[in-house]
Structure formats: structure tokens, C-alpha cells
Design a protein around this motif. Sequence first.
Motif, mmCIF file in Angstrom:
data_model
loop_
_atom_site.group_PDB
_atom_site.id
_atom_site.type_symbol
_atom_site.label_atom_id
_atom_site.label_comp_id
_atom_site.label_asym_id
_atom_site.label_seq_id
_atom_site.Cartn_x
_atom_site.Cartn_y
_atom_site.Cartn_z
ATOM 1 N N ARG A 110 0.827 -1.206 0.000
ATOM 2 C CA ARG A 110 0.000 0.000 0.000
ATOM 3 C C ARG A 110 0.865 1.261 0.000
ATOM 4 O O ARG A 110 0.539 2.242 -0.682
ATOM 5 C CB ARG A 110 -0.924 0.010 1.225
ATOM 6 C CG ARG A 110 -2.066 -0.982 1.145
ATOM 7 C CD ARG A 110 -3.090 -0.653 2.217
ATOM 8 N NE ARG A 110 -4.186 -1.593 2.244
ATOM 9 C CZ ARG A 110 -5.342 -1.369 2.879
ATOM 10 N NH1 ARG A 110 -5.525 -0.230 3.542
ATOM 11 N NH2 ARG A 110 -6.295 -2.275 2.876
ATOM 12 N N HIS A 123 3.809 1.589 -1.251
ATOM 13 C CA HIS A 123 4.385 1.730 -2.587
ATOM 14 C C HIS A 123 3.333 2.213 -3.580
ATOM 15 O O HIS A 123 3.614 3.085 -4.418
ATOM 16 C CB HIS A 123 4.973 0.400 -3.043
ATOM 17 C CG HIS A 123 5.598 0.452 -4.397
ATOM 18 N ND1 HIS A 123 6.779 1.126 -4.644
ATOM 19 C CD2 HIS A 123 5.194 -0.051 -5.598
ATOM 20 C CE1 HIS A 123 7.084 1.019 -5.929
ATOM 21 N NE2 HIS A 123 6.141 0.323 -6.527
ATOM 22 N N GLN A 124 2.120 1.668 -3.502
ATOM 23 C CA GLN A 124 1.057 2.089 -4.411
ATOM 24 C C GLN A 124 0.710 3.562 -4.217
ATOM 25 O O GLN A 124 0.469 4.283 -5.182
ATOM 26 C CB GLN A 124 -0.177 1.209 -4.197
ATOM 27 C CG GLN A 124 -0.009 -0.221 -4.681
ATOM 28 C CD GLN A 124 -1.069 -1.154 -4.133
ATOM 29 O OE1 GLN A 124 -2.035 -0.731 -3.487
ATOM 30 N NE2 GLN A 124 -0.916 -2.450 -4.378
ATOM 31 N N TYR A 139 2.745 5.882 -3.134
ATOM 32 C CA TYR A 139 3.833 6.644 -3.738
ATOM 33 C C TYR A 139 3.690 6.683 -5.258
ATOM 34 O O TYR A 139 3.840 7.749 -5.886
ATOM 35 C CB TYR A 139 5.192 6.045 -3.357
ATOM 36 C CG TYR A 139 6.299 6.569 -4.238
ATOM 37 C CD1 TYR A 139 6.738 7.883 -4.124
ATOM 38 C CD2 TYR A 139 6.866 5.759 -5.232
ATOM 39 C CE1 TYR A 139 7.721 8.376 -4.965
ATOM 40 C CE2 TYR A 139 7.846 6.255 -6.067
ATOM 41 C CZ TYR A 139 8.273 7.565 -5.933
ATOM 42 O OH TYR A 139 9.232 8.059 -6.767
ATOM 43 N N GLU A 140 3.400 5.544 -5.865
ATOM 44 C CA GLU A 140 3.289 5.489 -7.323
ATOM 45 C C GLU A 140 2.181 6.415 -7.822
ATOM 46 O O GLU A 140 2.335 7.087 -8.848
ATOM 47 C CB GLU A 140 3.009 4.049 -7.771
ATOM 48 C CG GLU A 140 4.188 3.103 -7.598
ATOM 49 C CD GLU A 140 5.321 3.417 -8.558
ATOM 50 O OE1 GLU A 140 5.030 3.778 -9.720
ATOM 51 O OE2 GLU A 140 6.490 3.317 -8.158
ATOM 52 N N ARG A 141 1.070 6.467 -7.094
ATOM 53 C CA ARG A 141 -0.031 7.343 -7.517
ATOM 54 C C ARG A 141 0.339 8.805 -7.337
ATOM 55 O O ARG A 141 0.128 9.633 -8.223
ATOM 56 C CB ARG A 141 -1.309 7.012 -6.737
ATOM 57 C CG ARG A 141 -1.941 5.675 -7.107
ATOM 58 C CD ARG A 141 -3.385 5.579 -6.617
ATOM 59 N NE ARG A 141 -3.494 5.659 -5.168
ATOM 60 C CZ ARG A 141 -3.427 4.616 -4.342
ATOM 61 N NH1 ARG A 141 -3.216 3.400 -4.838
ATOM 62 N NH2 ARG A 141 -3.561 4.760 -3.044
ATOM 63 N N ALA A 189 3.253 10.130 -7.164
ATOM 64 C CA ALA A 189 4.391 10.535 -7.998
ATOM 65 C C ALA A 189 3.947 10.994 -9.382
ATOM 66 O O ALA A 189 4.715 11.642 -10.094
ATOM 67 C CB ALA A 189 5.394 9.391 -8.113
ATOM 68 N N THR A 190 2.713 10.679 -9.762
ATOM 69 C CA THR A 190 2.193 11.144 -11.053
ATOM 70 C C THR A 190 1.547 12.528 -10.945
ATOM 71 O O THR A 190 1.167 13.097 -11.969
ATOM 72 C CB THR A 190 1.162 10.159 -11.620
ATOM 73 O OG1 THR A 190 -0.001 10.138 -10.766
ATOM 74 C CG2 THR A 190 1.733 8.751 -11.723
ATOM 75 N N GLU A 249 -6.283 11.794 -6.043
ATOM 76 C CA GLU A 249 -6.822 10.442 -5.962
ATOM 77 C C GLU A 249 -8.156 10.333 -6.698
ATOM 78 O O GLU A 249 -8.496 9.284 -7.243
ATOM 79 C CB GLU A 249 -6.998 10.036 -4.492
ATOM 80 C CG GLU A 249 -7.388 8.603 -4.259
ATOM 81 C CD GLU A 249 -6.247 7.615 -4.488
ATOM 82 O OE1 GLU A 249 -6.503 6.400 -4.381
ATOM 83 O OE2 GLU A 249 -5.115 8.046 -4.770
ATOM 84 N N SER A 307 16.040 12.631 -4.343
ATOM 85 C CA SER A 307 16.027 11.219 -3.977
ATOM 86 C C SER A 307 15.732 11.051 -2.494
ATOM 87 O O SER A 307 15.771 12.016 -1.713
ATOM 88 C CB SER A 307 17.382 10.591 -4.292
ATOM 89 O OG SER A 307 18.377 11.107 -3.418
#
Length: 223
Positions: free
Chosen positions: A22, A24-25, A27-29, A31-32, A163, A215
Motif C-alpha cells: 500500500r 508503494h502504491q 507513492y506510485e499514484r 508521484a504522477t 486520488e 532522492s
Amino acid sequence: MMTDGHVPLKFNELPPEEMLARAHQMYERMATRRTVRDFSDRPVAREIIEQAILTAGSAPSGANHQPWHFAAIQSPDIKLQIREAAEEEERAFYDGRAGAEWLDALKPLGTDDHKPFLETAPWLIAMFAQRRGGVHAGDTRKNYYINESCGIAAGFLIAALHEAGLATLTHTPKPMNFLNDICARPDEEKPFLLIVVGYPAPGAQVPEHALIKKSLEDISSWF
């Protein structure tokens, strides 16, 4: 052990592997997410904005006083008033108020005093920081950690809107006192942030400069 005035915490513990997935998901969302300056005039349902504001209102705050007010603006007439007032302040900003160093920092973003998105986007959300208030509407007690609380709530709001599939722009013309008059908010409230919300325009672009993100090593230390 519970004490008077407390209730049991509702907490859903997750297996470690799901926690990591969760995180990671999320972050991935996120990050866009990009700050957008080219908006479509496509309408966005009020109910979506309401839910995002409710999410913002769930943020932690000093003494739980929730020292914020969100003015959600869809009216074309009011958006025009805001654009005209904001552009007046922005002209002074770009004509010298900002100073050379600040203007140099903005060059890679290609911004200027023209803010058509303030009219084009279907929604503007003006966030006000309240100097006095309390846990109940109508309270007039002193609020605490106002800027910190409003900053956290603004982050919640931006994340909720992203979101929901919407683009945003955080806009902070200075001074922003004109928002008090236009949004009929009392003088003891300070305009904190203006968030532009909607769909990106077809073919919308973002500055390549905005893709540069530090980073993990650059933004954290571990002990």
C-alpha cells in the motif's frame, strides 16, 4: 486503560507485506501528480469537491480546533473577480516586488502574471486560516499551530483531489486579502492558499524542470 472522555481507537492492522504494498502504491499514484496550468473547462461534480474537502477536514490540527475554512467557487462571476484581483497583484510581483533571485528561480517554470486558469478551471478552492475558533462551529477560542495545521490539511486536500482523478494548481498571489472581500470571509481569517481544480486541457504540458524530484537520500536521514 481508558480514561474518562476517551473512546476506543478504531485501527485496522495490516500484514507487513500489505503495508509495504500500500505504501508503494500510494507513492506510485502521488508521484504522477503534477502542478497544471492549462485547464479544461469540463465540469466537475460538486459532490467530488465536497468529499475532497471532507478529507482535508479530517487532518490533525492544534488542539483539534480545525482552524480552516474552504470557500469552493464555481461561479464564473466570482472566478473572474478573483482572476482580476490576482493578476493585479501578480503584475506588481513580476514587475519587481519579487526580487531578482526569486524571479530567476521561477524562470524554468515559465510563469508570468497572466492567470487564465483562474477562470477556465471549473473550481477554485480558497483556503482560509482562522486565528480564532475551536472544535465546534461558532467557537471563538484562540487557535494553535494554525499554519502547521492548515499546511497538513492542504496536503490532504491535494492528495484527495489527485486520488479522485483531478488536476490541481496551488496559487499564492501576495497579498491575498482580496479573497476575504470576494469570498465574504471575516478579517480575522487569513487567506492561506488558492487551489485551482479541474481536468487538464487536451495537450496540456508541464515544465521539464518540475519533473526533478530529490532522492530519498537527499530528503531523509536515518538514525
